[in-house]
Design an enzyme around this catalytic site. Structure first.
Site: not given
Ligand code: IMP
Length: 194
Positions: A178, A13, A70-71, A152-153, A11
């Site tokens: 976060h 960004h 992971d988020t 989900y921003d 990614n």
């Molecule tokens: P990842 O682990 O960063 O790839 O996040 C997994 C999923 O969580 C993403 O595909 C988004 O749907 C959501 N997500 C993660 N970070 C954000 C954020 O900063 N804003 C909004 N949605 C987020």
């Protein structure tokens, strides 16, 4: 010479954000930079588990010290769903529009709309592993507002603000998010070690 550290992501960004923060002391390599082109398994059922799986995969197969993130969005009244399944909440197409629609539908009769974004970073350095967590608390609003950001921003308003992450824009979001908090903890840890 700068120490090399892999960030297990492609990614762009996220890479730029992290490279900027760590640039004085570290050369941050992406998965592409180390020619890791396969899909890394993300089969754990927690953010911590998935972050560790990704970092371990790189360490075991490519030998680099590594970190990965992971988020998830955790909605309290939904027992912390969508959580680790945030990207594919409404199906494997990983559509943000479908994910938001599903979430708003799940919450339509709920009074408590409080939620949080949680990022976990797993770092594998030498024989040791470390976890860093960043959290931003807030609320899911009734309908989308704003045009910037991703995921989900448009439906998340962080505590202390009346605008969504989408309306606040990247300058503010990158300061309070976060992910920013988790990266800050990683940075402090790495800088203290040098
Ligand atoms: P990842 O682990 O960063 O790839 O996040 C997994 C999923 O969580 C993403 O595909 C988004 O749907 C959501 N997500 C993660 N970070 C954000 C954020 O900063 N804003 C909004 N949605 C987020």
């Amino acid at each position: 010479m700068k120490k090399q550290l892999v960030f297990a992501t492609n990614n762009q960004h996220k890479l730029e954000e992290v490279r900027h923060i760590l640039q004085d002391k570290y050369e941050i390599l992406s998965l592409k930079d180390i020619h890791c082109e396969e899909d890394i398994p993300e089969t754990a059922d927690t953010l911590e588990g998935n972050a560790l799986l990704k970092a371990q995969y790189v360490k075991n197969n490519y030998g680099y010290d590594c970190f990965s993130d992971d988020t998830g969005l955790e909605v309290y009244v939904l027992n912390n769903a969508p959580g680790v399944y945030s990207a594919r909440y409404a199906g494997d197409t990983k559509s943000s529009e479908d994910n938001m629609r599903k979430l708003l539908n799940e919450l339509k009769d709920k009074k408590d709309r409080s939620a949080r974004f949680r990022t976990v970073i797993a770092l594998l350095e030498g024989d040791s592993s470390y976890l860093f967590e960043g959290i931003v608390e807030g609320e899911i609003i009734q309908e989308k507002r704003g045009t910037t950001g991703f995921g989900y921003d448009p439906i998340f308003v962080p505590d202390g603000y009346s605008e969504t992450f989408s309306e606040l824009g990247s300058d503010i979001k990158n300061k309070i998010s976060h992910r920013a908090e988790a990266v800050k903890k990683l940075k402090n840890f790495l800088h203290e070690k040098i």
